[in-house]
Design a protein around this motif. Structure first.
Motif, short mmCIF file in Angstrom:
data_model
loop_
_atom_site.label_atom_id
_atom_site.label_comp_id
_atom_site.label_asym_id
_atom_site.label_seq_id
_atom_site.Cartn_x
_atom_site.Cartn_y
_atom_site.Cartn_z
N ARG A 51 -0.31 31.04 4.39
CA ARG A 51 -0.72 32.33 4.96
C ARG A 51 -1.34 32.14 6.34
O ARG A 51 -1.77 31.05 6.71
CB ARG A 51 -1.69 33.04 4.02
N TYR A 52 -1.42 33.26 7.07
CA TYR A 52 -2.01 33.27 8.40
C TYR A 52 -3.50 33.61 8.30
O TYR A 52 -3.95 34.20 7.31
CB TYR A 52 -1.29 34.29 9.29
N PRO A 53 -4.30 33.24 9.32
CA PRO A 53 -5.75 33.48 9.25
C PRO A 53 -6.14 34.92 8.96
O PRO A 53 -7.11 35.17 8.23
CB PRO A 53 -6.23 33.04 10.64
N HIS A 54 -5.38 35.91 9.50
CA HIS A 54 -5.77 37.30 9.29
C HIS A 54 -5.59 37.74 7.83
O HIS A 54 -6.10 38.79 7.42
CB HIS A 54 -4.98 38.24 10.21
N GLU A 55 -4.88 36.94 7.04
CA GLU A 55 -4.68 37.27 5.62
C GLU A 55 -5.80 36.71 4.75
O GLU A 55 -5.79 36.90 3.53
CB GLU A 55 -3.33 36.73 5.16
N TYR A 56 -6.76 36.01 5.36
CA TYR A 56 -7.90 35.45 4.64
C TYR A 56 -9.10 36.38 4.79
O TYR A 56 -9.27 37.03 5.81
CB TYR A 56 -8.28 34.09 5.22
N SER A 57 -9.97 36.38 3.79
CA SER A 57 -11.27 37.02 3.93
C SER A 57 -12.19 36.11 4.75
O SER A 57 -11.84 34.96 5.04
CB SER A 57 -11.89 37.28 2.56
N GLY A 58 -13.37 36.62 5.11
CA GLY A 58 -14.31 35.82 5.89
C GLY A 58 -14.70 34.53 5.18
O GLY A 58 -14.72 33.45 5.77
N MET B 235 -13.04 32.50 12.51
CA MET B 235 -11.83 33.16 12.98
C MET B 235 -11.39 32.59 14.33
O MET B 235 -10.20 32.46 14.60
CB MET B 235 -12.06 34.67 13.10
N ASN B 236 -12.37 32.23 15.17
CA ASN B 236 -12.05 31.68 16.49
C ASN B 236 -11.61 30.22 16.41
O ASN B 236 -11.12 29.67 17.40
CB ASN B 236 -13.25 31.81 17.43
N SER B 237 -11.82 29.59 15.26
CA SER B 237 -11.44 28.19 15.10
C SER B 237 -9.99 28.04 14.66
O SER B 237 -9.46 26.94 14.65
CB SER B 237 -12.35 27.51 14.07
N LEU B 238 -9.37 29.14 14.25
CA LEU B 238 -8.01 29.10 13.73
C LEU B 238 -7.08 29.89 14.65
O LEU B 238 -7.41 30.99 15.08
CB LEU B 238 -7.96 29.70 12.32
N ASP B 239 -5.93 29.31 14.95
CA ASP B 239 -4.94 29.98 15.81
C ASP B 239 -4.28 31.10 15.00
O ASP B 239 -3.70 30.84 13.94
CB ASP B 239 -3.90 28.96 16.27
N PRO B 240 -4.34 32.34 15.48
CA PRO B 240 -3.84 33.46 14.68
C PRO B 240 -2.33 33.48 14.48
O PRO B 240 -1.84 34.19 13.59
CB PRO B 240 -4.31 34.69 15.47
N VAL B 241 -1.56 32.73 15.28
CA VAL B 241 -0.10 32.81 15.19
C VAL B 241 0.51 31.63 14.41
O VAL B 241 1.74 31.53 14.32
CB VAL B 241 0.55 32.89 16.59
N TYR B 242 -0.33 30.76 13.86
CA TYR B 242 0.15 29.65 13.04
C TYR B 242 -0.42 29.74 11.64
O TYR B 242 -1.58 30.16 11.45
CB TYR B 242 -0.24 28.30 13.66
N ARG B 243 0.37 29.33 10.66
CA ARG B 243 -0.13 29.28 9.29
C ARG B 243 -1.29 28.29 9.22
O ARG B 243 -1.30 27.27 9.92
CB ARG B 243 0.98 28.88 8.33
N VAL B 244 -2.23 28.59 8.35
CA VAL B 244 -3.43 27.75 8.25
C VAL B 244 -3.07 26.32 7.87
O VAL B 244 -3.59 25.35 8.44
CB VAL B 244 -4.42 28.36 7.23
N GLY B 245 -2.15 26.16 6.92
CA GLY B 245 -1.76 24.82 6.50
C GLY B 245 -1.15 24.01 7.62
O GLY B 245 -1.38 22.79 7.74
N ASP B 246 -0.37 24.67 8.50
CA ASP B 246 0.26 23.96 9.62
C ASP B 246 -0.79 23.48 10.62
O ASP B 246 -0.61 22.42 11.24
CB ASP B 246 1.25 24.89 10.33
#
Length: 337
Positions: free
Chosen positions: A150-157, A101-112
């Motif tokens: 989708r954004y990181p918070h929309e993913y499961s662990g 979770m800390n490796s992904l920016d929460p305000v950007y889509r994962v693909g971006d």
């Protein structure tokens, strides 16, 4: 034998703190061959992650490398300038970080976020080609390509961890460092992630350094195991040799705390005490205050290297060769259970 793709020689690292200088890594050396997976195991604070971030040149401001080399295809990463080492990150050597979770920016889509890494290190690719690569990476790690929007918070662990694995492979690196990639995941998801990592590593024939505190985990995914204690590499060998006949008492202690579902029932043996303070580590062997086999020399002098073929350990009083298989023979995947 092929030439090593990664060669670490005499790596030493210090952290400057308000309490004093922490001797986090001391004279660590190992080689990684093309297509090989090596595990680094040990308790928290043993120096595993410090080795990893040294390889990536991602050290915090209070850290300094005091000695050694990290050669990637013969080029020393530690002596490179900032811009040159940036060109190696992700493109030649990448990392799967411990906290997805800390490796992904929460305000950007994962693909971006993955697209940014590809465009930075592969400017020759068009945006369409980069997006096609991302879709392929998601399929490779077992995710629906539509999840890139989708954004990181929309993913499961487990999904986040797979996305971070996809990001680490985005620039097709030669070496991937996996730092506790299954931490905080339940055992079923851990098993799926481990199996997927092993499949990807085998399919792409990439080299990998797998870091964990759980020695049972690395049995599934590694060819060789290095055991670290208090900043030092105390044992290194093929996975089957380390599990079948450990040389160092610390390695044997790590193996003894895991139950076996294959052998007879036995009482688990815990290791008393705690790792030493690395601001002022003990003289001689750093493990001697906790070691049941310690002799006088262990308390005053650095231990010699005991070699058994390509398997070695630093110990004054090494364990005898095991004539039969160890009860602790590593984990069994869920399919086997």
């Amino acid at each position: 034998m092929a030439d090593p793709i990664l060669q670490v020689s005499g790596l030493s690292l210090r952290y400057q703190t308000r309490h004093g200088e922490v001797k986090a890594v001391e004279d660590v050396s190992f080689k990684l061959l093309p297509g090989q997976v090596m595990g680094l195991v040990g308790e928290s604070g043993s120096g595993k992650t410090s080795v990893a971030i040294s390889l990536m040149r991602l050290l915090p401001d209070n850290a300094r490398v005091t000695g050694g080399q990290v050669l990637l295809d013969g080029r020393d990463l530690l002596s490179m300038g900032f811009e040159e080492v940036r060109s190696y990150r992700w493109h030649r050597i990448s990392m799967i970080f411990q906290a997805a979770m800390n490796s992904l920016d929460p305000v950007y889509r994962v693909g971006d976020q993955i697209l940014e890494a590809i465009e930075t290190h592969n400017p020759e690719l068009t945006k369409r080609e980069a997006q096609e690569r991302i879709a392929g990476l998601f399929q490779l790690v077992g995710l629906d390509p539509q999840l890139t929007q989708r954004y990181p918070h929309e993913y499961s662990g487990g999904m986040r961890q797979r996305a971070v694995i996809a990001m680490s492979l985005a620039c097709q690196p030669d070496v991937v460092i996996a730092d506790e990639p299954t931490t905080a995941l339940d055992v079923i998801v851990q098993d799926r992630i481990l199996r997927r990592l092993k499949e990807i590593q085998s399919d792409l024939n990439m080299s990998m350094v797998y870091i964990t505190h759980d020695i049972a985990v690395v049995a599934e995914v590694t060819d060789r195991i290095g055991v670290m204690y208090a900043g030092k590499l105390v044992e290194l060998g093929d996975t089957s040799d380390v599990f079948g006949s450990p040389i160092h008492p610390y390695t044997s202690a790590l193996l003894s705390v895991f139950p076996s579902i294959r052998g007879p029932k036995r009482e688990l043996v815990t290791l008393p005490g705690e790792p030493p303070n690395l601001i002022d580590p003990p003289a001689g062997c750093r493990f001697h205050p906790r070691c049941p086999y310690a002799i006088d020399a262990c308390q005053t002098e650095d231990p010699p290297t005991v070699e058994r073929g390509s398997h070695w350990a630093a110990c004054w009083n090494p364990l005898p060769v095991q004539t039969g298989p160890q009860e602790t023979s590593g984990p069994v995947s869920l399919e086997e259970q």
